[in-house]
Scaffold this motif. Structure first.
Motif, PDB file in Angstrom:
ATOM      1  N   LYS A   5       0.836  -1.208   0.000  1.00 40.35           N
ATOM      2  CA  LYS A   5       0.000   0.000   0.000  1.00 40.35           C
ATOM      3  C   LYS A   5       0.870   1.256   0.000  1.00 40.35           C
ATOM      4  O   LYS A   5       0.615   2.200  -0.747  1.00 40.35           O
ATOM      5  CB  LYS A   5      -0.929   0.002   1.213  1.00 40.35           C
ATOM      6  N   SER A  51       2.971   5.672  -6.752  1.00 40.31           N
ATOM      7  CA  SER A  51       2.563   5.555  -8.153  1.00 40.31           C
ATOM      8  C   SER A  51       1.108   5.948  -8.415  1.00 40.31           C
ATOM      9  O   SER A  51       0.675   5.974  -9.560  1.00 40.31           O
ATOM     10  CB  SER A  51       2.793   4.129  -8.651  1.00 40.31           C
ATOM     11  N   ASN A  92       2.660   1.617  -3.325  1.00 43.70           N
ATOM     12  CA  ASN A  92       1.732   2.121  -4.334  1.00 43.70           C
ATOM     13  C   ASN A  92       1.479   3.617  -4.200  1.00 43.70           C
ATOM     14  O   ASN A  92       1.142   4.284  -5.177  1.00 43.70           O
ATOM     15  CB  ASN A  92       0.404   1.371  -4.279  1.00 43.70           C
TER      16      ASN A  92
END
Length: 141
Positions: free
Chosen positions: A26, A32, A29
């Motif tokens: 998480k 991104s 990410n």
């Protein structure tokens, strides 16, 4: 050692890579996801974690992104809504450490964090006790 300099040479990209080794999918990410999907809480949480774990490069990267996306006011507004940011930051850091996916890194980071907390408490013992007395709280152990 008080920092994670031993993991990789102390340069910007390698320090960020070392920080990412500690992240959950998480949090990885987070780097991104388009800015529109990021919350002020996400930014603030990771900034405090980067500060606590002495990942200057990660902190600078997050701050640069906040500035590039003109989110500084959002971040400032969010921080002002947190009644006790120091307690919240401690919770975020401890949750982050518990979620580190690699056991050897998790063990090292946990021990380092506990050492930092002990040193802080020793250094600021009188101030901590005065704050607890003022708020009618038990002193932290």
């Amino acid at each position: 050692m008080d920092t994670f300099d031993f993991l990789l040479p102390n340069d910007y990209e390698n320090e960020i890579a070392a920080f990412l080794l500690m992240c959950t999918p998480k949090d990885i990410n987070f780097l991104s996801i388009p800015d529109s999907e990021r919350t002020a809480k996400d930014y603030v949480r990771l900034m405090y974690i980067a500060i606590a774990l002495q990942s200057r490069s990660s902190l600078l990267r997050i701050i640069r992104e906040i500035e590039d996306c003109n989110r500084m006011d959002d971040i400032d507004d969010y921080v002002r809504t947190i009644p006790n940011i120091h307690n919240q930051a401690k919770i975020w850091v401890e949750e982050f450490i518990e979620d580190i996916p690699l056991p050897p890194i998790k063990t090292f980071v946990k021990k380092t964090w506990q050492k930092q907390v002990r040193q802080y408490k020793r250094k600021h013992k009188k101030r901590i006790h005065a704050m607890c007395a003022k708020q009618d709280l038990r002193s932290p152990r």
